[in-house]
Each structure stands twice: as structure tokens, then as C-alpha cells.
Design an enzyme around this catalytic site. Structure first.
Site, mmCIF file in Angstrom:
data_model
loop_
_atom_site.group_PDB
_atom_site.id
_atom_site.type_symbol
_atom_site.label_atom_id
_atom_site.label_comp_id
_atom_site.label_asym_id
_atom_site.label_seq_id
_atom_site.Cartn_x
_atom_site.Cartn_y
_atom_site.Cartn_z
ATOM 1 N N HIS A 144 -47.976 45.457 -38.870
ATOM 2 C CA HIS A 144 -48.162 44.859 -40.141
ATOM 3 C C HIS A 144 -49.385 43.782 -40.193
ATOM 4 O O HIS A 144 -49.772 43.443 -39.110
ATOM 5 C CB HIS A 144 -46.822 44.136 -40.539
ATOM 6 C CG HIS A 144 -45.743 44.812 -40.480
ATOM 7 N ND1 HIS A 144 -44.805 44.936 -39.345
ATOM 8 C CD2 HIS A 144 -45.261 45.857 -41.101
ATOM 9 C CE1 HIS A 144 -43.803 45.844 -39.541
ATOM 10 N NE2 HIS A 144 -44.177 46.287 -40.533
ATOM 11 N N ASP A 148 -44.420 47.459 -33.167
ATOM 12 C CA ASP A 148 -44.086 48.206 -34.240
ATOM 13 C C ASP A 148 -45.035 49.403 -34.652
ATOM 14 O O ASP A 148 -44.606 50.035 -35.488
ATOM 15 C CB ASP A 148 -43.701 47.375 -35.318
ATOM 16 C CG ASP A 148 -44.552 46.515 -35.449
ATOM 17 O OD1 ASP A 148 -45.443 46.159 -35.025
ATOM 18 O OD2 ASP A 148 -43.853 45.398 -36.264
ATOM 19 N N HIS A 171 -47.178 36.288 -39.294
ATOM 20 C CA HIS A 171 -47.162 36.323 -40.734
ATOM 21 C C HIS A 171 -47.126 34.786 -41.353
ATOM 22 O O HIS A 171 -47.201 34.509 -42.427
ATOM 23 C CB HIS A 171 -45.872 36.885 -41.400
ATOM 24 C CG HIS A 171 -46.002 38.379 -41.018
ATOM 25 N ND1 HIS A 171 -47.033 39.245 -41.276
ATOM 26 C CD2 HIS A 171 -45.141 39.222 -40.440
ATOM 27 C CE1 HIS A 171 -46.724 40.551 -41.289
ATOM 28 N NE2 HIS A 171 -45.465 40.352 -40.529
ATOM 29 N N ASP A 208 -50.160 44.676 -34.243
ATOM 30 C CA ASP A 208 -49.046 44.941 -34.772
ATOM 31 C C ASP A 208 -49.213 45.869 -35.933
ATOM 32 O O ASP A 208 -50.032 45.643 -36.776
ATOM 33 C CB ASP A 208 -48.282 43.393 -35.340
ATOM 34 C CG ASP A 208 -47.071 43.662 -35.832
ATOM 35 O OD1 ASP A 208 -46.049 42.903 -35.020
ATOM 36 O OD2 ASP A 208 -46.808 43.954 -36.952
HETATM 37 ZN ZN LIG Z 1 -44.962 43.888 -37.389
#
Ligand SMILES: [Zn+2]
Length: 368
Positions: free
Chosen positions: A181, A267, A142, A179
Site C-alpha cells: 500500500h 503484504d 499511513h 509495503d
Molecule cells: Zn500494507
């Protein structure tokens, strides 16, 4: 005997990054009662522990990371941002951006996390290992050039790709991010750079909010070199397998990367509190096998896995063991005790509304 020489990059100091007191990821204070932060040392300590207890630790080559240098950070990050992280880390701590906690020594540990990924690239590109897993924290996907986000301080996987380009003179690289996200920082790093194909599979509209849409395909000379696959919440193994078969693998085969990097978050698993996807260890095995196939076809097997999220410390060890077993070809016989439960979850097969997303991405990718 293993099929492949797999390097496992890990350091005790990764456990010493203190994400502070929080409720999940929201800092404690006011009406938020202090508790453990979700980005905890347990996330990776327990993976490393199972690698040891299972016997896999004797089948992989343990490699010590070095810290990244300032010049290596500046391949992506701004000098002002790096300075700010260092000041926070040397001082009272604080937030490096949005939900990116920095405490005492976080700067040095984040340098070691980046350096772990660079060490993995060196080991694989120099031929000391066939593939490598950098089991690092804090995570990185991120992080933007001038801002930390979502627990990420520096952009580990993106900086690994810059290292392969700049220090090893590779010309074509791909980063696949599974991931849960959106890998927004990795996307930003190469948005106008056709040398690096970036692909992110993630839960649609999860984190960062609104980020990772289908129409974010790159800019300028990099147009078409970014692929987002925003899967609906509830997506399971059928959706991921279809996305890999129909989009990820064909796009990688077209790009012909000389090095393949995976931003590996666990995740996306069925037990994770930070997303609503349903993968399990057997699914991560298949995804890893698909990536080994691509690496074998185009990159002489060169595959570097950078650890990202995964917030169910009871389950991530079995996912990590599965990926490392596939990378190395060394099988411990340790069973995932959760697997029968997660395989039995309703809706694991590809659902029509998930297929609609995959078809939409496929059509766009086909038009590249
Ligand atoms: Zn994540």
C-alpha cells in the site's frame, strides 16, 4: 558466524495492541459480524517464533525497545492528535482517523513501536549493530501528522528518519517502502524536505484510495525527492526487480543516503489478502540484497528495516526469515515450503503494462 551484526528489536507488548473486533479491517457492528481484525498480533508473533525455532534468534542481537518521548512524536505529529490518541486509549477506545483502531493501552504500545524504530536507528548509527530490523506493531506508514490511517497510529519509519536527522545530525536519508500500500504518511512527512528521499512501490490505487500517483514528486525544495511506483495489480517479481534496477537503486545512488530505512510490508506477497501482488521470500531476499548494496556504497552499511503490513500470518514468517537472513548473512537452511508454488505463478515475469508504468516513472525520475 555471521557476516554482519544485525539487531532485532521486538517486545512482547507489541502483541497486546488490540485492533478490536472486525471483518478484516471493517469494524464489527450492524451487518458486519464480529471476527478477528486483520492487523492481528499473529502477524508478527509468528515471524518472531520462526526466527527462534529456525535458530536465527541465536545469530542476531536482540535489542529491547524504549518508548518514544512526546518530543520525539512532535517532530511530525500535532500535539492535538497525540492527545486524542492518548484520550481514546485511556478511555473507551475508538478510531484515530480512518481504520486506525485504538483500544486500552494502544497509546503506550504505539509509543513502544515508534521507540523500537528509534532504538534501531540508535543501534545502527552508534555502531552497536551494522543493520537492524524493528519487528513492531502497530505499523506506521499511513499515519499522517494529525490522523491515524489503515491500522497505523504513529509514523514509525518517518519518525525514525526525523530521529536520525535531529538526534544524530545526519543530512541525507532515504526511505524505501515496499509495503503493498502507498506510504502516504511517510510521503507527507518529507514532501517538501530534500533531505529525505522517499520511494514507495505499491499496488496502484489500492490504499489509501487514489493515493500514490506518479505525479506526486514532492513540493518546493523537496521537488523530485518523492518517487511513487504504482504497480498494476498482478505485478510479481519481474516488475519489482525491474523497478529496483531501473528506478529505486539509481535514485538512491544519486541521493547518497547516510542511512537507509526500509518500510517493510509483506503484504506484497502472493498470499496476502489485502493486495494483489505476487512476491515471495526469494524476491524479498533480492530486494534486501539490493538495499544492503546501496547501504554499503553510501552509508557504511547502515540499514534500518521497520516492519509495516503483511496479513497472511501463515506466510509472513518465511518472508521475515528471508530478510533477516540476508541482513545478518546467517543462513539457517530452513526452506520456504511455499516458494515452489509462488515461483510457479503465471505472470511473475515483467509484463508490458507493468513495464509501461516503470518507464513512465523512470522518465519522470530522469527529469528530476
Ligand atoms: Zn500494507
Amino acid at each position: 558466524m555471521t557476516d554482519r551484526r544485525t539487531a532485532l528489536v521486538y517486545h512482547e507488548r507489541y502483541l497486546w495492541h488490540d485492533a478490536g473486533s472486525a471483518a478484516s479491517v471493517i469494524p464489527a457492528g450492524g451487518m458486519v459480524e464480529p471476527g478477528p481484525h486483520a492487523e492481528s498480533p499473529e502477524r508478527i508473533r509468528r515471524i518472531n517464533s520462526l526466527v527462534e525455532v529456525s535458530g536465527l534468534g541465536e545469530q542476531v542481537e536482540r535489542v529491547r525497545p524504549r518508548p518514544a518521548t512526546l518530543d520525539e512524536l512532535l517532530r511530525f505529529h500535532t500535539a492535538g492528535y497525540v492527545e486524542r490518541v492518548q484520550e481514546l486509549s485511556d478511555g473507551e477506545g475508538g478510531d484515530a482517523g480512518e481504520y486506525a483502531p485504538v483500544n486500552r493501552s494502544s497509546y503506550e504500545i504505539a509509543l513502544l513501536a515508534v521507540g523500537g524504530c528509534l532504538t534501531a536507528v540508535d543501534a545502527v548509527v552508534d555502531g552497536r549493530a551494522d543493520n537492524a530490523y524493528a519487528l513492531v506493531r502497530p505499523p506506521g506508514h499511513h499515519a499522517l501528522a494529525d490522523k491515524g490511517m489503515g491500522g497505523c497510529i504513529f509514523a514509525n519509519a518517518a519518525l525514525a528518519a526525523f530521529h536520525a536527522l535531529d538526534a544524530h545530525n545526519l543530512e541525507r536519508i532515504a526511505i524505501v517502502d515496499w509495503d503493498a500500500h502507498h506510504g502516504n504518511g511517510t510521503q507527507a512527512a518529507f514532501y517538501d524536505d530534500p533531505r529525505v528521499l522517499t520511494i514507495s512501490l505499491h499496488q496502484a490505487d489500492c490504499f489509501p484510495p487514489g493515493s500514490g500517483q506518479i505525479d506526486e514528486t514532492g513540493d518546493g525544495r523537496g521537488r523530485g525527492s518523492n518517487i511513487n511506483i504504482p504497480l498494476p495489480p498482478g505485478s510479481g517479481t519481474g516488475a519489482f526487480d525491474a523497478a529496483f534496477d531501473r528506478i529505486v537503486v539509481p535514485a538512491l545512488d544519486a541521493h547518497r543516503p547516510e542511512l537507509l530505512i526500509v518500510a517493510c510490508g509483506f503484504d506484497s506477497s502472493a498470499w496476502d489478502p489485502h493486495a494483489r501482488l505476487m512476491l515471495h521470500s526469494a524476491a524479498y531476499r533480492r530486494l534486501t540484497q539490493a538495499m544492503l548494496g546501496v547501504a554499503d556504497r553510501h552509508a557504511a552499511g547502515r540499514l534500518v528495516v521497520c516492519h509495516e503490513g503483511g496479513y497472511a500470518p501463515g506466510y509472513t514468517p518465511f518472508c521475515g526469515l528471508a530478510v533477516l537472513e540476508e541482513l545478518s548473512g546467517a543462513y539457517t537452511g530452513v526452506a520456504d515450503p511455499f516458494l515452489p508454488i509462488f515461483e510457479g505463478y503465471g505472470g511473475q515475469e515483467l509484463q508490458p503494462h507493468q513495464e509501461a508504468v516503470i518507464t513512465a516513472v523512470e522518465q519522470r525520475a530522469g527529469a528530476r
